[in-house]
Design a protein around this motif. Sequence first.
Motif, PDB file in Angstrom:
ATOM      1  N   LYS A 576      19.434  -0.894 -29.404  1.00  0.00           N
ATOM      2  CA  LYS A 576      20.126  -1.735 -28.428  1.00  0.00           C
ATOM      3  C   LYS A 576      19.981  -3.199 -28.799  1.00  0.00           C
ATOM      4  N   ALA A 585      20.805  -5.496 -21.841  1.00  0.00           N
ATOM      5  CA  ALA A 585      20.896  -4.852 -23.156  1.00  0.00           C
ATOM      6  C   ALA A 585      22.204  -4.090 -23.259  1.00  0.00           C
ATOM      7  N   MET A 586      22.589  -3.824 -24.510  1.00  0.00           N
ATOM      8  CA  MET A 586      23.825  -3.103 -24.786  1.00  0.00           C
ATOM      9  C   MET A 586      23.612  -2.240 -26.032  1.00  0.00           C
ATOM     10  N   PRO A 587      23.861  -0.924 -25.947  1.00  0.00           N
ATOM     11  CA  PRO A 587      23.664  -0.062 -27.117  1.00  0.00           C
ATOM     12  C   PRO A 587      24.565  -0.468 -28.285  1.00  0.00           C
TER      13      PRO A 587
END
Length: 776
Positions: A576, A585-587
């Motif tokens: 992430k 957060a962002m995958p």
Amino acid sequence: MNKFGIGQPVRRVEDPRFLTGRGRYVDDINLPHQAYAALVISPHAHARVNGVDASKALAAPGVLCVLTGADVVAEKLGGLPPQFMPEDMGGPKGYRTFRPILATEKVRFVGDRVAIVVAETAAQARDAVELVEVDYAPLAAVANAEDALADGAPRVWDDAPGNLAFPLALGNKDATDAAFARAKHVVKLRLENNRLSANALEPRGAIGDYSAADDAYTLYTSTQNPHGVRTVISQAVFRMPETKLRVIAHDVGGGFGMKGDTYPEEALVLWASRRVGRPVKWAPTRSESLQNDDHGRDQVVYGEMALDGDGRILAIRSTAVHGMGACVTGAAVVPVLYGLKLVPNAYAIPAVHVSAKAVFTNTTPTAPYRGAGRPEGVYLAERLIDQAAIDLGIDPVEIRRRNLIAPDAMPFASPTGFTYDSGEFAQAMDKCLALADWKGFDARRKASEAKGRRRGRALTYYIEDCGVFNERMELRFDPSGNVTIVAGTFSHGQGHATAYAQMVSDWLGVPFESIRLVQGDTNQVSFGRGTYASRSVMLGGGALRAAADAIIEKARPLAAHLMEAAAGDVEFREGKFGIKGTDRAMPLTEVARAFYRPVGLPRQFGIGLEASGSAATEPPNFPNGCHVCEVEVDPETGQVAIDRYTVVDDVGIAINPLICEGQVQGGLAQGIGQALVEHVIYDRESGQLVTGSFGDYAMPRADDLPGTEMDFHNVPCRTNPLGVKSIGEAGSVGAPPTVINAVLDALRPLGVKHIDMPATPRRVWEAIRAAGASGA
């Protein structure tokens, strides 16, 4: 912990389709309007070809064409060169050969290709082969490498004096001679490394398909190196741009180095396809494979070891003769070179001088076979040190302990030019001894003797170098967020689809099941060097690591844009992207999908998420380990049974321990096969192949192979970013001396002091009788 990540014993994702018959090998492929090819091969080891009359074959039912050496000359097709010669690396000048795709003036071994027949069916092609009349003028032949060096021996190539292909030497002769002059003890042995056939489960095969519309070719073949085949055939044979040839290798059922070469049949089916205007398929019989596949080993070596009064090795010197067969083909220089470089093995030996002569004979060419010189070098070292232990009355464990390189000596410069970076050799040896229950041997020996058997044991240590050249890998995300690995390496049994996916899943946090592997198609893989020399984990893995890092750096700015943060404030952890100091957060997979948005992204982000990486062998890695073997010998029949076998290996970092164990088991099968049963034999006078079928060439069977105790003593490699050491050839390097030394340990009370590979029942029985002890 990622249960599909690095270090986990993940079952191979390739295996279900193999086990359920869904693999796709060359012989499974059939193209529309396909014709079939069969070869006319020489029955003579050495002869002039005065002429070829194909008129009867051309008149036979279904025959479409017959191509001969005269046609090769008429169309100005080239031959197959060696990949390199010693002179190309600053070594001595040799005799450079070009293997003809069809013989023109002479045949030089039994099985040499003379003509190719193309017909509507495979049966018609084989029937027509019998109708081709070849006018041979037989010549004297030489099949034995030492015989080929003798004065007056028949010349395989008229302008190659003494049948010498090339000489090689390494080390310091003056220092070595001085060490021998002051030595308290000198041990001498003459050893043979028997010639072998790889006998891959899937024989070689090829389909050529020429497209007149594009003036381009497609080759389906069973190879370890698709791009290498493309280069050789395009440049050396047809002298055309490589873009005109597409090479496709789907599944390959074993290679072992033998399929790393480029063969005449691969060029012939392409040429024949152009001539008949249809795809042309060639599939050999097993006997044809035994005749025409590159062989391995075929070395005779005279070695000496100098020791002081305490059993410490002062020096080794040796001279070797390698049978190259009828030409220097592919990477045939490699086994000769590494058969010298690995002679010091894992021991701190101050001085070494080793030399070799590579010699032409009227036999099938030899080339790298699993280990490629490493088994020959280690075999000499381990046979000599065991003999030294006997002669000096020192325990075989103790004499090794006194001479193994210590961890604090790393990095260690070997006298043949290697620099070993890491290893704990004595510790690995102790671990193997404990696992093998070395101390319990006496009780097992007494039990064997009670049954009328002789029991012997041996311990050996090995080290080898792995990895060669450089490699390129790609990672491509698709719009769904799944990943494709585009591999320049080529898996033919090593489990790359599993191991590479473990790496990518670990590094990028992508689900293991969302990762697929593409390989083996020169139109889909821009470039690659294939798989051999146990190179893939270090070079493929290292290049994949570089590609993964590039993916992260390419995706980071878009992740920052999507989260409305500065790129410098964004970090990547556990799959992430996150903003430092926050829980936002962002995958990576979500960022990857965003790269494919049709609208709404600033222009600088472009379309798609992909990256490539490369890695080079500077320097190689050095896997090492200890083998212990116990055998029982029946003195009445000479039958050898391996009762216990134990291995402890140092692979640096085990990407997948289960795959590592499988690779060791496969290498052991081939090393034990060499030690006990396998042997390509030519009649010494006529050059005829005696072992031309599985009725004569013995292969190890399941009941010949022991259950094996295995463990690891891993010390991470310091010279590559993954810390890995290779494993693919380890079993074949360590097994031959371990088995033979164990056999000799069993037979020594009967007066047997020496035996060469393979230690077949007959050889063992004859050695016992010659020593004057029946064991009754």
